[in-house]
Design a protein around this motif. Structure first.
Motif, PDB file in Angstrom:
ATOM      1  N   PRO A  33       0.797  -1.229   0.000  1.00  0.00           N
ATOM      2  CA  PRO A  33       0.000   0.000   0.000  1.00  0.00           C
ATOM      3  C   PRO A  33       0.829   1.278   0.000  1.00  0.00           C
ATOM      4  O   PRO A  33       0.394   2.289  -0.554  1.00  0.00           O
ATOM      5  CB  PRO A  33      -0.827  -0.115   1.280  1.00  0.00           C
ATOM      6  N   GLU A  34       2.022   1.237   0.558  1.00  0.00           N
ATOM      7  CA  GLU A  34       2.857   2.433   0.594  1.00  0.00           C
ATOM      8  C   GLU A  34       3.288   2.880  -0.799  1.00  0.00           C
ATOM      9  O   GLU A  34       3.546   4.064  -1.018  1.00  0.00           O
ATOM     10  CB  GLU A  34       4.086   2.205   1.485  1.00  0.00           C
ATOM     11  N   ASP A  37       0.016   4.962  -2.259  1.00  0.00           N
ATOM     12  CA  ASP A  37      -0.672   5.889  -1.352  1.00  0.00           C
ATOM     13  C   ASP A  37      -0.685   7.293  -1.946  1.00  0.00           C
ATOM     14  O   ASP A  37      -0.118   8.234  -1.395  1.00  0.00           O
ATOM     15  CB  ASP A  37       0.008   5.885   0.020  1.00  0.00           C
ATOM     16  N   ARG A  40      -1.902  10.128   0.100  1.00  0.00           N
ATOM     17  CA  ARG A  40      -1.067  10.416   1.271  1.00  0.00           C
ATOM     18  C   ARG A  40      -1.818  10.231   2.585  1.00  0.00           C
ATOM     19  O   ARG A  40      -1.577  10.928   3.562  1.00  0.00           O
ATOM     20  CB  ARG A  40      -0.483  11.818   1.199  1.00  0.00           C
ATOM     21  N   SER A  41      -2.727   9.268   2.613  1.00  0.00           N
ATOM     22  CA  SER A  41      -3.510   9.028   3.825  1.00  0.00           C
ATOM     23  C   SER A  41      -2.715   8.269   4.872  1.00  0.00           C
ATOM     24  O   SER A  41      -2.968   8.416   6.069  1.00  0.00           O
ATOM     25  CB  SER A  41      -4.783   8.240   3.490  1.00  0.00           C
ATOM     26  N   GLY A  42      -1.794   7.430   4.422  1.00  0.00           N
ATOM     27  CA  GLY A  42      -1.000   6.648   5.355  1.00  0.00           C
ATOM     28  C   GLY A  42      -1.794   5.617   6.118  1.00  0.00           C
ATOM     29  O   GLY A  42      -1.367   5.127   7.156  1.00  0.00           O
ATOM     30  N   ASP A  43      -2.978   5.258   5.589  1.00  0.00           N
ATOM     31  CA  ASP A  43      -3.863   4.342   6.313  1.00  0.00           C
ATOM     32  C   ASP A  43      -3.593   2.868   6.032  1.00  0.00           C
ATOM     33  O   ASP A  43      -4.264   1.990   6.562  1.00  0.00           O
ATOM     34  CB  ASP A  43      -5.326   4.664   6.048  1.00  0.00           C
ATOM     35  N   THR A  45      -4.038   1.205   3.276  1.00  0.00           N
ATOM     36  CA  THR A  45      -4.922   0.610   2.281  1.00  0.00           C
ATOM     37  C   THR A  45      -4.842   1.412   0.981  1.00  0.00           C
ATOM     38  O   THR A  45      -4.491   2.591   0.992  1.00  0.00           O
ATOM     39  CB  THR A  45      -6.395   0.572   2.744  1.00  0.00           C
ATOM     40  N   VAL A  46      -5.174   0.748  -0.104  1.00  0.00           N
ATOM     41  CA  VAL A  46      -5.296   1.419  -1.398  1.00  0.00           C
ATOM     42  C   VAL A  46      -6.780   1.422  -1.713  1.00  0.00           C
ATOM     43  O   VAL A  46      -7.419   0.375  -1.760  1.00  0.00           O
ATOM     44  CB  VAL A  46      -4.504   0.683  -2.499  1.00  0.00           C
ATOM     45  N   ASP A  50      -7.154   7.005  -3.358  1.00  0.00           N
ATOM     46  CA  ASP A  50      -5.870   6.931  -4.063  1.00  0.00           C
ATOM     47  C   ASP A  50      -6.068   6.997  -5.568  1.00  0.00           C
ATOM     48  O   ASP A  50      -5.280   7.631  -6.278  1.00  0.00           O
ATOM     49  CB  ASP A  50      -5.130   5.653  -3.667  1.00  0.00           C
TER      50      ASP A  50
END
Length: 70
Positions: A33-34, A37, A40-43, A45-46, A50
Motif C-alpha cells: 500500500p505504501e 498511497d 497520502r492518507s497513510g492508512d 490501504t489502497v 488513491d
C-alpha cells in the motif's frame, strides 16, 4: 517512492488510473500500500481516494520531481 506508472509502460496517463481502479482488490496493492498511497492518507490501504488522487495528478500532468515538493 510511489509507483505512479501503474501499467509500467513509461508513461503516466488515464490508463494508469483505470488499471489502479480495476485492481483495487489485488494482492499486489494490498501487500504494497505504501507504493500506491497517492492520497497520502497513510492508512495502509489502497482505495478510491488513491485512485482519485492519481487521476488529479494525471490531469495536472505532475512529474515525479514535482510530487516531492507538492
Amino acid at each position: 517512492g510511489l509507483f505512479r506508472d501503474v501499467r509500467g509502460d513509461g508513461e503516466l496517463n488515464i490508463f494508469d488510473v483505470q488499471t489502479l481502479f480495476d485492481h483495487l482488490d489485488s494482492d499486489v496493492l494490498s501487500n504494497n500500500p505504501e507504493a500506491f498511497d497517492f492520497s497520502r492518507s497513510g492508512d495502509g490501504t489502497v482505495d478510491v481516494a488513491d485512485v482519485q488522487a492519481l487521476f488529479e495528478d494525471v490531469e495536472r500532468n505532475v512529474t515525479e520531481q514535482e510530487w516531492d515538493i507538492i
